[in-house]
Motif scaffolding. Structure first.
Motif, PDB file in Angstrom:
ATOM      1  N   ALA A 145      -8.160   2.735   5.990  1.00 59.88           N
ATOM      2  CA  ALA A 145      -9.111   1.690   5.622  1.00 59.88           C
ATOM      3  C   ALA A 145      -8.610   0.883   4.429  1.00 59.88           C
ATOM      4  N   ASP A 146      -7.697   1.455   3.639  1.00 62.31           N
ATOM      5  CA  ASP A 146      -7.156   0.742   2.478  1.00 62.31           C
ATOM      6  C   ASP A 146      -6.311  -0.465   2.879  1.00 62.31           C
ATOM      7  N   LEU A 147      -5.961  -0.589   4.149  1.00 60.12           N
ATOM      8  CA  LEU A 147      -5.180  -1.732   4.611  1.00 60.12           C
ATOM      9  C   LEU A 147      -6.031  -2.976   4.816  1.00 60.12           C
ATOM     10  N   ARG A 201       0.848  -1.191   0.000  1.00 62.49           N
ATOM     11  CA  ARG A 201       0.000   0.000   0.000  1.00 62.49           C
ATOM     12  C   ARG A 201       0.880   1.236   0.000  1.00 62.49           C
ATOM     13  N   GLN A 202       0.270   2.353  -0.296  1.00 62.23           N
ATOM     14  CA  GLN A 202       0.983   3.621  -0.253  1.00 62.23           C
ATOM     15  C   GLN A 202       1.520   3.829   1.162  1.00 62.23           C
ATOM     16  N   ARG A 203       2.702   4.351   1.236  1.00 58.41           N
ATOM     17  CA  ARG A 203       3.346   4.571   2.539  1.00 58.41           C
ATOM     18  C   ARG A 203       2.512   5.523   3.382  1.00 58.41           C
ATOM     19  N   GLY A 204       2.377   5.200   4.641  1.00 54.09           N
ATOM     20  CA  GLY A 204       1.633   6.028   5.581  1.00 54.09           C
ATOM     21  C   GLY A 204       2.574   6.770   6.497  1.00 54.09           C
ATOM     22  N   SER A 205       2.039   7.238   7.581  1.00 54.01           N
ATOM     23  CA  SER A 205       2.798   7.997   8.559  1.00 54.01           C
ATOM     24  C   SER A 205       2.520   7.429   9.946  1.00 54.01           C
ATOM     25  N   ILE A 206       3.406   7.694  10.869  1.00 52.10           N
ATOM     26  CA  ILE A 206       3.222   7.243  12.253  1.00 52.10           C
ATOM     27  C   ILE A 206       1.923   7.804  12.831  1.00 52.10           C
ATOM     28  N   LEU A 261      -8.141   2.733  15.994  1.00 57.39           N
ATOM     29  CA  LEU A 261      -9.509   3.069  16.416  1.00 57.39           C
ATOM     30  C   LEU A 261     -10.516   2.523  15.412  1.00 57.39           C
ATOM     31  N   TYR A 262     -10.247   2.739  14.129  1.00 56.24           N
ATOM     32  CA  TYR A 262     -11.129   2.238  13.075  1.00 56.24           C
ATOM     33  C   TYR A 262     -11.258   0.713  13.158  1.00 56.24           C
ATOM     34  N   PHE A 263     -10.136   0.023  13.283  1.00 57.62           N
ATOM     35  CA  PHE A 263     -10.151  -1.438  13.356  1.00 57.62           C
ATOM     36  C   PHE A 263     -10.969  -1.936  14.544  1.00 57.62           C
ATOM     37  N   LEU A 264     -10.889  -1.231  15.653  1.00 54.79           N
ATOM     38  CA  LEU A 264     -11.620  -1.628  16.856  1.00 54.79           C
ATOM     39  C   LEU A 264     -13.095  -1.211  16.830  1.00 54.79           C
ATOM     40  N   GLY A 265     -13.503  -0.503  15.779  1.00 51.49           N
ATOM     41  CA  GLY A 265     -14.896  -0.085  15.665  1.00 51.49           C
ATOM     42  C   GLY A 265     -15.215   1.170  16.450  1.00 51.49           C
ATOM     43  N   GLU A 323     -18.549  -3.581   5.961  1.00 49.08           N
ATOM     44  CA  GLU A 323     -19.333  -3.731   7.185  1.00 49.08           C
ATOM     45  C   GLU A 323     -18.959  -2.711   8.253  1.00 49.08           C
ATOM     46  N   ARG A 324     -17.941  -1.897   7.994  1.00 50.53           N
ATOM     47  CA  ARG A 324     -17.431  -0.999   9.021  1.00 50.53           C
ATOM     48  C   ARG A 324     -17.051   0.349   8.397  1.00 50.53           C
ATOM     49  N   PRO A 325     -18.013   1.239   8.228  1.00 50.09           N
ATOM     50  CA  PRO A 325     -17.660   2.571   7.716  1.00 50.09           C
ATOM     51  C   PRO A 325     -16.854   3.345   8.758  1.00 50.09           C
ATOM     52  N   ILE A 326     -16.064   4.296   8.306  1.00 56.20           N
ATOM     53  CA  ILE A 326     -15.322   5.149   9.231  1.00 56.20           C
ATOM     54  C   ILE A 326     -16.304   6.132   9.853  1.00 56.20           C
ATOM     55  N   VAL A 327     -16.336   6.163  11.183  1.00 56.23           N
ATOM     56  CA  VAL A 327     -17.230   7.047  11.928  1.00 56.23           C
ATOM     57  C   VAL A 327     -16.360   8.102  12.617  1.00 56.23           C
ATOM     58  N   PHE A 328     -16.822   9.338  12.585  1.00 54.92           N
ATOM     59  CA  PHE A 328     -16.042  10.440  13.153  1.00 54.92           C
ATOM     60  C   PHE A 328     -16.785  11.090  14.335  1.00 54.92           C
ATOM     61  N   ILE A 329     -15.983  11.621  15.241  1.00 48.82           N
ATOM     62  CA  ILE A 329     -16.485  12.489  16.316  1.00 48.82           C
ATOM     63  C   ILE A 329     -15.624  13.758  16.272  1.00 48.82           C
TER      64      ILE A 329
END
Length: 67
Positions: free
Chosen positions: A46-48, A16-21, A29-33, A56-62
């Motif tokens: 999410a591309d990972l 995948r494209q390189r990410g950042s720390i 957080l996304y993985f844990l829901g 089944e798991r959209p990204i939810v924001f606060i």
């Protein structure tokens, strides 16, 4: 040397494209829901993950985790 951040059944194989720390916390957080705070640095990677997982798991924001 493979420096994968995601491993397991939910992880999409391949490079995948390189990410950042700063992407680690939002991605975990996304993985844990859990919701990702909009004031966090970085992005939920999410591309990972497989399409089946992300469908089944959209990204939810606060707004923030701070008080």
């Amino acid at each position: 040397m493979d420096s994968s951040i995601a491993y397991g059944a939910a992880a999409e194989p391949g490079r995948r494209q390189r990410g950042s720390i700063v992407d680690v916390a939002p991605t975990v957080l996304y993985f844990l829901g859990l919701p990702v705070a909009r004031d966090m640095d970085g992005f939920a990677r999410a591309d990972l993950f497989t399409r089946a997982f992300t469908a089944e798991r959209p990204i939810v924001f606060i707004p923030s985790y701070s008080r």
